[in-house]
Motif scaffolding. Structure first.
Motif, PDB file in Angstrom:
ATOM      1  N   ASN A 196     -78.456  30.766  75.373  1.00 47.99           N
ATOM      2  CA  ASN A 196     -79.259  31.923  75.743  1.00 47.99           C
ATOM      3  C   ASN A 196     -80.435  32.008  74.770  1.00 47.99           C
ATOM      4  O   ASN A 196     -80.257  32.319  73.600  1.00 47.99           O
ATOM      5  N   PHE A 197     -81.643  31.704  75.254  1.00 49.23           N
ATOM      6  CA  PHE A 197     -82.823  31.705  74.399  1.00 49.23           C
ATOM      7  C   PHE A 197     -83.438  33.099  74.245  1.00 49.23           C
ATOM      8  O   PHE A 197     -84.394  33.265  73.502  1.00 49.23           O
ATOM      9  N   ASN A 198     -82.884  34.084  74.916  1.00 44.81           N
ATOM     10  CA  ASN A 198     -83.442  35.439  74.880  1.00 44.81           C
ATOM     11  C   ASN A 198     -82.722  36.301  73.842  1.00 44.81           C
ATOM     12  O   ASN A 198     -82.413  37.451  74.081  1.00 44.81           O
ATOM     13  N   THR A 199     -82.430  35.748  72.674  1.00 47.00           N
ATOM     14  CA  THR A 199     -81.770  36.494  71.603  1.00 47.00           C
ATOM     15  C   THR A 199     -82.526  36.270  70.303  1.00 47.00           C
ATOM     16  O   THR A 199     -83.291  35.321  70.155  1.00 47.00           O
ATOM     17  N   SER A 200     -82.281  37.149  69.345  1.00 46.42           N
ATOM     18  CA  SER A 200     -82.940  37.000  68.051  1.00 46.42           C
ATOM     19  C   SER A 200     -82.248  35.945  67.188  1.00 46.42           C
ATOM     20  O   SER A 200     -82.881  35.315  66.350  1.00 46.42           O
ATOM     21  N   ASN A 201     -80.933  35.757  67.389  1.00 46.23           N
ATOM     22  CA  ASN A 201     -80.191  34.770  66.617  1.00 46.23           C
ATOM     23  C   ASN A 201     -79.656  33.702  67.567  1.00 46.23           C
ATOM     24  O   ASN A 201     -78.663  33.905  68.251  1.00 46.23           O
ATOM     25  N   LEU A 202     -80.308  32.559  67.599  1.00 48.10           N
ATOM     26  CA  LEU A 202     -79.958  31.498  68.541  1.00 48.10           C
ATOM     27  C   LEU A 202     -78.584  30.914  68.244  1.00 48.10           C
ATOM     28  O   LEU A 202     -77.862  30.511  69.146  1.00 48.10           O
ATOM     29  N   ARG A 203     -78.177  30.902  66.997  1.00 43.12           N
ATOM     30  CA  ARG A 203     -76.896  30.317  66.615  1.00 43.12           C
ATOM     31  C   ARG A 203     -75.716  31.039  67.282  1.00 43.12           C
ATOM     32  O   ARG A 203     -74.736  30.406  67.676  1.00 43.12           O
ATOM     33  N   ASP A 204     -75.817  32.334  67.459  1.00 44.52           N
ATOM     34  CA  ASP A 204     -74.735  33.110  68.081  1.00 44.52           C
ATOM     35  C   ASP A 204     -74.764  33.052  69.606  1.00 44.52           C
ATOM     36  O   ASP A 204     -73.824  33.513  70.250  1.00 44.52           O
ATOM     37  N   SER A 205     -75.803  32.504  70.193  1.00 44.48           N
ATOM     38  CA  SER A 205     -75.921  32.516  71.644  1.00 44.48           C
ATOM     39  C   SER A 205     -75.617  31.151  72.278  1.00 44.48           C
ATOM     40  O   SER A 205     -75.887  30.947  73.442  1.00 44.48           O
ATOM     41  N   ILE A 206     -75.048  30.232  71.510  1.00 41.64           N
ATOM     42  CA  ILE A 206     -74.672  28.925  72.038  1.00 41.64           C
ATOM     43  C   ILE A 206     -73.185  28.933  72.341  1.00 41.64           C
ATOM     44  O   ILE A 206     -72.367  29.247  71.472  1.00 41.64           O
ATOM     45  N   LYS A 207     -72.829  28.615  73.574  1.00 40.84           N
ATOM     46  CA  LYS A 207     -71.417  28.582  74.005  1.00 40.84           C
ATOM     47  C   LYS A 207     -71.097  27.190  74.500  1.00 40.84           C
ATOM     48  O   LYS A 207     -71.821  26.615  75.307  1.00 40.84           O
ATOM     49  N   ARG A 208     -69.982  26.647  74.028  1.00 40.19           N
ATOM     50  CA  ARG A 208     -69.534  25.314  74.433  1.00 40.19           C
ATOM     51  C   ARG A 208     -68.301  25.485  75.318  1.00 40.19           C
ATOM     52  O   ARG A 208     -67.380  26.218  74.964  1.00 40.19           O
ATOM     53  N   TYR A 209     -68.303  24.813  76.451  1.00 42.72           N
ATOM     54  CA  TYR A 209     -67.195  24.913  77.392  1.00 42.72           C
ATOM     55  C   TYR A 209     -66.596  23.535  77.623  1.00 42.72           C
ATOM     56  O   TYR A 209     -67.316  22.553  77.766  1.00 42.72           O
ATOM     57  N   VAL A 210     -65.278  23.490  77.660  1.00 45.30           N
ATOM     58  CA  VAL A 210     -64.553  22.258  77.926  1.00 45.30           C
ATOM     59  C   VAL A 210     -63.749  22.456  79.185  1.00 45.30           C
ATOM     60  O   VAL A 210     -63.018  23.442  79.335  1.00 45.30           O
ATOM     61  N   ARG A 211     -63.902  21.525  80.118  1.00 50.25           N
ATOM     62  CA  ARG A 211     -63.209  21.624  81.399  1.00 50.25           C
ATOM     63  C   ARG A 211     -61.862  20.946  81.296  1.00 50.25           C
ATOM     64  O   ARG A 211     -61.608  19.992  80.727  1.00 50.25           O
TER      65      ARG A 211
END
Length: 40
Positions: free
Chosen positions: A25-40
């Motif tokens: 999610n690039f629409n946040t002030s802290n990019l590190r907290d807006s990265i989500k990794r998903y494993v199928r």
């Protein structure tokens, strides 16, 4: 992030036969907290 983005990513992973996906999610002030990794 809205749940629809997670569902879309999981659908793409299934269709492409991939196991790992990342949502950013690039629409946040802290990019590190807006990265989500998903494993199928």
């Amino acid at each position: 992030m809205k749940p629809v983005f997670t569902k879309q990513l999981l659908t793409y992973l299934r269709l492409l036969d991939k196991h790992i996906g990342i949502l950013v999610n690039f629409n946040t002030s802290n990019l590190r907290d807006s990265i989500k990794r998903y494993v199928r």
